[in-house]
Design a protein around this motif. Structure first.
Motif, PDB file in Angstrom:
ATOM      1  N   ILE A  69      83.057 -41.173 -33.393  1.00 32.79           N
ATOM      2  CA  ILE A  69      81.923 -41.274 -32.427  1.00 32.79           C
ATOM      3  C   ILE A  69      82.475 -40.686 -31.083  1.00 32.79           C
ATOM      4  CG2 ILE A  69      80.259 -42.552 -31.283  1.00 32.79           C
ATOM      5  CD1 ILE A  69      79.608 -42.300 -34.162  1.00 32.79           C
ATOM      6  N   VAL A  70      81.728 -39.560 -30.610  1.00 33.27           N
ATOM      7  CA  VAL A  70      82.027 -39.033 -29.404  1.00 33.27           C
ATOM      8  C   VAL A  70      81.335 -40.237 -28.245  1.00 33.27           C
ATOM      9  CG1 VAL A  70      81.610 -37.315 -27.510  1.00 33.27           C
ATOM     10  CG2 VAL A  70      82.408 -37.067 -29.983  1.00 33.27           C
ATOM     11  N   ASP A  71      81.983 -41.230 -27.773  1.00 34.11           N
ATOM     12  CA  ASP A  71      81.423 -42.090 -26.852  1.00 34.11           C
ATOM     13  C   ASP A  71      81.403 -41.477 -25.124  1.00 34.11           C
ATOM     14  OD1 ASP A  71      80.377 -44.442 -25.803  1.00 34.11           O
ATOM     15  OD2 ASP A  71      82.415 -45.629 -25.986  1.00 34.11           O
ATOM     16  N   VAL A  72      80.220 -41.416 -24.717  1.00 28.10           N
ATOM     17  CA  VAL A  72      80.047 -40.841 -23.514  1.00 28.10           C
ATOM     18  C   VAL A  72      80.254 -41.893 -22.421  1.00 28.10           C
ATOM     19  CG1 VAL A  72      78.667 -39.131 -22.438  1.00 28.10           C
ATOM     20  CG2 VAL A  72      77.876 -40.086 -24.383  1.00 28.10           C
ATOM     21  N   ASP A  73      80.654 -41.567 -21.225  1.00 26.62           N
ATOM     22  CA  ASP A  73      81.098 -42.541 -20.255  1.00 26.62           C
ATOM     23  C   ASP A  73      79.875 -43.533 -19.970  1.00 26.62           C
ATOM     24  OD1 ASP A  73      81.572 -42.224 -16.307  1.00 26.62           O
ATOM     25  OD2 ASP A  73      82.382 -43.627 -18.036  1.00 26.62           O
ATOM     26  N   SER A 108      69.827 -38.454 -29.475  1.00 29.93           N
ATOM     27  CA  SER A 108      69.504 -37.359 -28.350  1.00 29.93           C
ATOM     28  C   SER A 108      69.736 -35.845 -28.982  1.00 29.93           C
ATOM     29  CB  SER A 108      70.393 -37.621 -27.110  1.00 29.93           C
ATOM     30  OG  SER A 108      69.822 -36.622 -26.223  1.00 29.93           O
ATOM     31  N   SER A 109      68.972 -34.951 -29.128  1.00 30.04           N
ATOM     32  CA  SER A 109      69.228 -33.741 -29.554  1.00 30.04           C
ATOM     33  C   SER A 109      70.100 -32.836 -28.734  1.00 30.04           C
ATOM     34  CB  SER A 109      67.912 -32.949 -30.010  1.00 30.04           C
ATOM     35  OG  SER A 109      67.652 -32.095 -29.021  1.00 30.04           O
ATOM     36  N   LYS A 110      70.234 -33.126 -27.390  1.00 28.13           N
ATOM     37  CA  LYS A 110      71.391 -32.529 -26.429  1.00 28.13           C
ATOM     38  C   LYS A 110      70.285 -31.034 -25.820  1.00 28.13           C
ATOM     39  CE  LYS A 110      73.989 -34.745 -28.609  1.00 28.13           C
ATOM     40  NZ  LYS A 110      73.472 -35.475 -29.277  1.00 28.13           N
ATOM     41  N   ALA A 174      74.597 -33.546 -23.560  1.00 22.67           N
ATOM     42  CA  ALA A 174      75.006 -32.273 -24.070  1.00 22.67           C
ATOM     43  C   ALA A 174      76.565 -32.498 -24.178  1.00 22.67           C
ATOM     44  CB  ALA A 174      74.735 -31.005 -23.022  1.00 22.67           C
ATOM     45  N   ILE A 175      76.986 -33.567 -23.383  1.00 26.58           N
ATOM     46  CA  ILE A 175      78.509 -33.714 -23.524  1.00 26.58           C
ATOM     47  C   ILE A 175      78.901 -34.110 -24.845  1.00 26.58           C
ATOM     48  CG2 ILE A 175      80.175 -35.416 -22.807  1.00 26.58           C
ATOM     49  CD1 ILE A 175      78.594 -35.632 -20.197  1.00 26.58           C
ATOM     50  N   ASP A 176      78.464 -35.185 -25.577  1.00 29.08           N
ATOM     51  CA  ASP A 176      78.870 -35.102 -27.007  1.00 29.08           C
ATOM     52  C   ASP A 176      78.618 -34.075 -27.806  1.00 29.08           C
ATOM     53  OD1 ASP A 176      76.218 -35.995 -26.675  1.00 29.08           O
ATOM     54  OD2 ASP A 176      76.231 -37.448 -28.212  1.00 29.08           O
ATOM     55  N   SER A 177      77.505 -33.347 -27.656  1.00 31.01           N
ATOM     56  CA  SER A 177      77.155 -32.223 -28.631  1.00 31.01           C
ATOM     57  C   SER A 177      78.283 -31.162 -28.462  1.00 31.01           C
ATOM     58  CB  SER A 177      75.882 -31.578 -27.979  1.00 31.01           C
ATOM     59  OG  SER A 177      75.665 -30.486 -28.951  1.00 31.01           O
TER      60      SER A 177
END
Length: 466
Positions: A69-73, A108-110, A174-177
């Motif tokens: 998982i790309v965990d955002v801030d 979220s689709s980004k 968009a960050i994790d995308s």
């Protein structure tokens, strides 16, 4: 010289999303530490995310898989949902979520269409700048990653009847995308399989999803457009409970951008050995089936690589062939002349064959560049009696050559000179020109051709190997 060619196969039996693909790549042996370090070189977003890796189990059978998982801030988490397989996608400029799947989670689709009210967004150009800023990313990885985003942005632009420049990325989502997408491309590059990927067909699920704009069908419009435009083979889901969004727009765009059409829905054509299988988990955990994708990484053995001279021209061409037993010799001759007259055709030849019911026949073969196949097929179907044409790719190794006009005692003639290792090994006068001169002067054709050949050799006195 015997070499080993790396190959890989994405098994998307339960679908595909960006995080599932990334997890499968890491589980297949990609060094997550190096992967993280290279991705962090995209400085603008370097402090906005972390990669969380966990071993998980899926379905009643407790199938082990890897979750990445790309965990955002933390400061952004309240504004966006995690990007995982089986969730919906939002057009944040309009404020609606597509809840694809069997649960109430959304993803979220980004992407969002342009909205004056949405102050936090990134354009396609912005995303390109972020990717290009990664000084630890190979240029090839940057190019392929941008290709994925462009394909996805073009799909969104088509769905919303706008242009590429008007498609915006939600600033947080968009960050994790970006990390998912670039991480997949980079991981495949690190495993040495970016250029030789295959994939299974994908499950085409069904159902409806309720949004603020009403009910929308599954697959989502952007994903459906990507599947159509990319020619991704589809099939029915393996079990009835596979409903909702099984393939996300990001997953579809990765397949379209990274896998050649002829390698979709196919295994490698040569026998290959599987060295490692990576299993990537989606977030949903339905009991009826394992919500995973698999990346099988292997190699093809005993490929013979011949050390060719440096100046050989290596090109891939197409051979189109058909067997004909019900056409007259006059038409065969006409078709050959017609094909040869086209610049797209490199060569045409006939082969005597014996067909079923002991019928003598001819096999008509045409050599052309792959991009000219359509023009050649139109001629074959229009001008001959065939109702089917075989197609195959061939590799051609050709000598470097030059075409020059020489002066002979009989007049000017064009000659083609071929070179190998800096020496002339073949001089071929243009037949039609020599024939015209011989006919006009009423002299032997061989005399004209010999004179032209000698003149051609004289063009390169220091390179003569004949």
């Amino acid at each position: 010289e015997t070499v080993t060619m790396r190959v890989a196969y994405f098994d998307c039996f339960a679908g595909l999303a960006g995080d599932m693909a990334l997890a499968a790549i890491v589980d297949a042996g990609c060094d997550v530490g190096e992967l993280r370090e290279r991705l962090k070189s995209m400085k603008e977003i370097a402090n906005e995310w972390a990669i969380v890796v966990n071993k998980v189990q899926r379905c009643k059978g407790n199938i082990q898989a890897l979750s990445v998982i790309v965990d955002v801030d933390n400061k952004n988490k309240s504004k966006s949902h995690s990007h995982d397989h089986g969730h919906g996608h939002s057009h944040s400029g309009h404020g609606h979520n597509h809840g694809h799947g069997h649960n109430d989670e959304t993803r979220s689709s980004k992407f969002s269409e342009y909205s004056q009210a949405d102050e936090h967004h990134r354009t396609f150009k912005d995303v390109c700048n972020i990717i290009n800023s990664g000084n630890l990313l190979p240029e090839k990885v940057k190019e392929k990653s941008i290709k994925v985003f462009k394909i996805l942005a073009e799909a969104e632009a088509h769905i919303h009847s706008t242009c590429l420049d008007q498609v915006h990325f939600h600033e947080v989502g968009a960050i994790d995308s970006i990390v998912d997408t670039v991480g997949v491309v980079l991981g495949l590059h690190m495993l040495g399989i970016l250029d030789n990927l295959y994939c299974s067909s994908i499950p085409l699920s069904e159902g409806m999803v309720k949004t603020a704009h009403g009910y929308l069908p599954v697959p989502a419009p952007a994903c459906s457009y990507l599947i159509q435009q990319g020619g991704i083979p589809v099939r029915a889901p393996a079990c009835p409970s596979m409903r909702g969004e099984l393939v996300t727009p990001t997953g579809a765009s990765l397949l379209v951008a990274l896998i050649q059409p002829q390698k979709m829905g196919e295994f490698p054509s040569e026998p290959w050995i599987i060295d490692k299988t990576g299993v990537g988990a989606g977030t949903r955990n339905p009991p009826e089936y394992p919500n995973i994708c698999r990346l099988m990484v292997g190699h093809v053995q005993n490929i013979i690589k011949v050390n060719m001279p440096a100046n050989l021209l290596d090109t891939t061409l197409s051979v189109l062939e058909c067997n004909i037993d019900d056409m007259t010799a006059e038409i065969f001759g006409y078709v050959m002349e017609l094909l040869i007259s086209h610049d797209q055709v490199l060569d045409v030849w006939f082969t005597n064959i014996q067909m079923k019911k002991n019928r003598p026949a001819l096999m008509l073969s045409v050599l052309c560049k792959p991009e000219h196949e359509k023009a050649v097929l139109e001629i074959l179907f229009r001008e001959t009696s065939t109702i089917g044409v075989r197609r195959r790719k061939v590799d051609r190794l050709a000598l470097d050559r030059s075409l020059s006009k020489v002066q002979t005692r009989y007049g000017e003639v064009n000659v083609k000179c071929a070179f190998l290792n800096g020496k002339i090994i073949n001089v071929a006068p243009e037949y039609e020109e020599c024939k015209e001169i011989a006919t006009k002067l009423k002299i032997p054709l061989i005399d004209v051709m010999d004179s032209a050949k000698c003149a051609g050799l004289g063009l390169y006195p220091n390179m003569n190997n004949l």
